[in-house]
Design a protein around this motif. Structure first.
Motif, PDB file in Angstrom:
ATOM      1  N   ALA A 102       1.032  -1.176   0.017  1.00 41.54           N
ATOM      2  CA  ALA A 102      -0.208   0.168  -0.001  1.00 41.54           C
ATOM      3  C   ALA A 102       1.037   1.156  -0.060  1.00 41.54           C
ATOM      4  CB  ALA A 102      -0.371  -0.155   1.552  1.00 41.54           C
ATOM      5  N   ARG A 103       0.547   1.926  -0.828  1.00 44.02           N
ATOM      6  CA  ARG A 103       1.465   3.235  -0.805  1.00 44.02           C
ATOM      7  C   ARG A 103       0.168   5.057  -0.542  1.00 44.02           C
ATOM      8  NH1 ARG A 103       4.750   3.850  -5.572  1.00 44.02           N
ATOM      9  NH2 ARG A 103       3.104   3.087  -7.156  1.00 44.02           N
ATOM     10  N   LYS A 104       0.791   5.611  -0.526  1.00 51.69           N
ATOM     11  CA  LYS A 104      -0.334   7.448   0.038  1.00 51.69           C
ATOM     12  C   LYS A 104      -0.749   7.536  -1.231  1.00 51.69           C
ATOM     13  CE  LYS A 104       0.309   7.341   4.203  1.00 51.69           C
ATOM     14  NZ  LYS A 104      -1.121   7.277   5.120  1.00 51.69           N
ATOM     15  N   ALA A 105      -1.684   8.130  -1.268  1.00 51.07           N
ATOM     16  CA  ALA A 105      -2.279   9.099  -3.246  1.00 51.07           C
ATOM     17  C   ALA A 105      -1.182   9.748  -3.429  1.00 51.07           C
ATOM     18  CB  ALA A 105      -3.099   9.933  -2.525  1.00 51.07           C
ATOM     19  N   ALA A 106      -0.051  10.630  -2.909  1.00 49.04           N
ATOM     20  CA  ALA A 106       1.058  11.487  -3.379  1.00 49.04           C
ATOM     21  C   ALA A 106       1.822  10.408  -4.433  1.00 49.04           C
ATOM     22  CB  ALA A 106       1.494  12.039  -1.500  1.00 49.04           C
ATOM     23  N   ALA A 107       2.343   9.145  -3.040  1.00 51.37           N
ATOM     24  CA  ALA A 107       2.965   8.495  -4.015  1.00 51.37           C
ATOM     25  C   ALA A 107       3.080   8.083  -5.388  1.00 51.37           C
ATOM     26  CB  ALA A 107       3.637   7.461  -2.660  1.00 51.37           C
ATOM     27  N   HIS A 108       0.749   7.245  -5.044  1.00 48.76           N
ATOM     28  CA  HIS A 108       0.875   7.707  -6.427  1.00 48.76           C
ATOM     29  C   HIS A 108       1.407   8.484  -7.214  1.00 48.76           C
ATOM     30  CE1 HIS A 108      -0.336   2.552  -5.364  1.00 48.76           C
ATOM     31  NE2 HIS A 108      -1.229   3.952  -4.436  1.00 48.76           N
ATOM     32  N   ARG A 109       0.150   9.817  -6.858  1.00 51.60           N
ATOM     33  CA  ARG A 109       0.887  10.976  -8.002  1.00 51.60           C
ATOM     34  C   ARG A 109       1.925  11.280  -8.368  1.00 51.60           C
ATOM     35  NH1 ARG A 109      -1.809  13.735  -4.429  1.00 51.60           N
ATOM     36  NH2 ARG A 109      -3.855  12.571  -5.301  1.00 51.60           N
ATOM     37  N   LEU A 110       2.501  11.183  -7.409  1.00 51.56           N
ATOM     38  CA  LEU A 110       4.707  11.500  -8.132  1.00 51.56           C
ATOM     39  C   LEU A 110       4.988  10.560  -8.996  1.00 51.56           C
ATOM     40  CD1 LEU A 110       7.481  13.349  -7.654  1.00 51.56           C
ATOM     41  CD2 LEU A 110       7.639  11.541  -5.530  1.00 51.56           C
ATOM     42  N   ALA A 111       4.531   9.174  -8.540  1.00 51.30           N
ATOM     43  CA  ALA A 111       5.156   7.578  -9.383  1.00 51.30           C
ATOM     44  C   ALA A 111       4.508   8.294 -11.136  1.00 51.30           C
ATOM     45  CB  ALA A 111       4.107   7.045  -9.446  1.00 51.30           C
ATOM     46  N   ALA A 112       2.699   8.777 -11.117  1.00 57.68           N
ATOM     47  CA  ALA A 112       2.402   8.598 -12.395  1.00 57.68           C
ATOM     48  C   ALA A 112       2.765  10.297 -12.924  1.00 57.68           C
ATOM     49  CB  ALA A 112       0.988   9.521 -12.309  1.00 57.68           C
ATOM     50  N   GLU A 113       2.656  11.244 -12.226  1.00 56.80           N
ATOM     51  CA  GLU A 113       4.136  12.245 -12.775  1.00 56.80           C
ATOM     52  C   GLU A 113       5.548  11.771 -13.931  1.00 56.80           C
ATOM     53  OE1 GLU A 113       3.781  15.057  -9.390  1.00 56.80           O
ATOM     54  OE2 GLU A 113       1.742  16.033  -9.943  1.00 56.80           O
ATOM     55  N   ARG A 114       6.628  11.006 -13.139  1.00 54.66           N
ATOM     56  CA  ARG A 114       6.984  10.930 -13.615  1.00 54.66           C
ATOM     57  C   ARG A 114       7.031   9.997 -14.530  1.00 54.66           C
ATOM     58  NH1 ARG A 114      10.705   8.500  -7.820  1.00 54.66           N
ATOM     59  NH2 ARG A 114      10.997  11.282  -7.036  1.00 54.66           N
ATOM     60  N   ALA A 115       6.255   9.007 -14.624  1.00 53.44           N
ATOM     61  CA  ALA A 115       6.080   7.676 -15.820  1.00 53.44           C
ATOM     62  C   ALA A 115       5.707   9.097 -16.968  1.00 53.44           C
ATOM     63  CB  ALA A 115       5.238   7.452 -15.957  1.00 53.44           C
ATOM     64  N   ARG A 116       4.281   9.608 -16.743  1.00 55.37           N
ATOM     65  CA  ARG A 116       4.143  10.967 -18.015  1.00 55.37           C
ATOM     66  C   ARG A 116       5.407  11.397 -18.392  1.00 55.37           C
ATOM     67  NH1 ARG A 116       0.362  15.880 -17.234  1.00 55.37           N
ATOM     68  NH2 ARG A 116       1.162  16.164 -15.253  1.00 55.37           N
ATOM     69  N   ALA A 117       6.112  12.054 -17.631  1.00 47.89           N
ATOM     70  CA  ALA A 117       7.667  12.754 -18.022  1.00 47.89           C
ATOM     71  C   ALA A 117       8.590  11.498 -18.865  1.00 47.89           C
ATOM     72  CB  ALA A 117       8.098  13.358 -16.808  1.00 47.89           C
ATOM     73  N   GLY A 118       8.182  10.545 -18.419  1.00 48.15           N
ATOM     74  CA  GLY A 118       9.195   9.846 -19.341  1.00 48.15           C
ATOM     75  C   GLY A 118       8.733   9.043 -20.692  1.00 48.15           C
TER      76      GLY A 118
END
Length: 208
Positions: A102-118
């Motif tokens: 389990a991860r926090k919403a902020a952690a999922h959001r940060l992972a999403a932003e990094r994936a989008r940037a890449g």
């Protein structure tokens, strides 16, 4: 489906292949899997070619019509059975939103932003939808429940956030299609999820 009136009595290979393609143009075959229609039509054309080679010079008439219809009926049954299995498999693969630790919403959001940037749009879709789901749980809009599917989340959250209900349903379909269905993700899809995430964070749940 093709009826007797749609097939010429004097059946030739060109007419038979044309009729087969018209039948197999049905949307249910197109959705079965890429290339299936082409393979089925090629197989049918080969069988018809073998048949007409055997009876070359003999009167076709009713015999050709009967054999063509038998082959076509067999094909229809086989392809529809195959398509039904594909549909059932897609339904089964609509699985839970969260997997792993389990991860926090902020952690999922940060992972999403990094994936989008890449340019990793599929990963961005997965992580942004999970960020939305976790955000709803952290805010108490939804209870924390393991095994919740994307469809269930959209239905439950949509009842409490009616202004975002349509986008939640669309997001659930996108998540399932990308994560479990193998559909290619796009930048537009990612941006739509990012906008939904922002809208959900600013919205207030209504009483039910």
């Amino acid at each position: 489906m093709i009826g007797l009136a749609d097939v010429p009595v004097d059946v030739g290979r060109d007419e038979a292949q044309r009729a087969a393609r018209e039948e197999l143009a049905d949307r249910v075959y197109q959705e079965a899997q890429p290339g299936l229609v082409e393979r089925v039509v090629d197989w049918l054309a080969d069988r018809l070619a073998d048949f007409f080679g055997v009876i070359d010079g003999a009167p076709g008439g009713a015999a050709g019509l009967v054999l063509f219809l038998v082959l076509l009926v067999v094909l229809v049954v086989v392809v529809r059975l195959r398509t039904g299995k594909v549909v059932r498999r897609r339904r089964v693969r609509r699985a839970e939103v969260f997997t792993g630790p389990a991860r926090k919403a902020a952690a999922h959001r940060l992972a999403a932003e990094r994936a989008r940037a890449g340019g990793e749009y599929a990963e961005a879709v997965r992580e942004w939808f999970r960020a939305i789901a976790r955000e709803l749980e952290e805010r108490g809009v939804l209870d924390e429940r393991s095994g919740r599917t994307a469809d269930e989340l959209a239905a439950e959250a949509g009842a409490l956030l009616p202004g975002s209900a349509a986008e939640l349903r669309a997001a659930a379909v996108l998540f399932d299609d990308v994560h479990y269905g193998g559909r290619a993700a796009t930048a537009e899809g990612v941006e739509r999820l990012a906008a939904l995430d922002a809208a959900v964070r600013e919205s207030r749940a209504v009483a039910t």
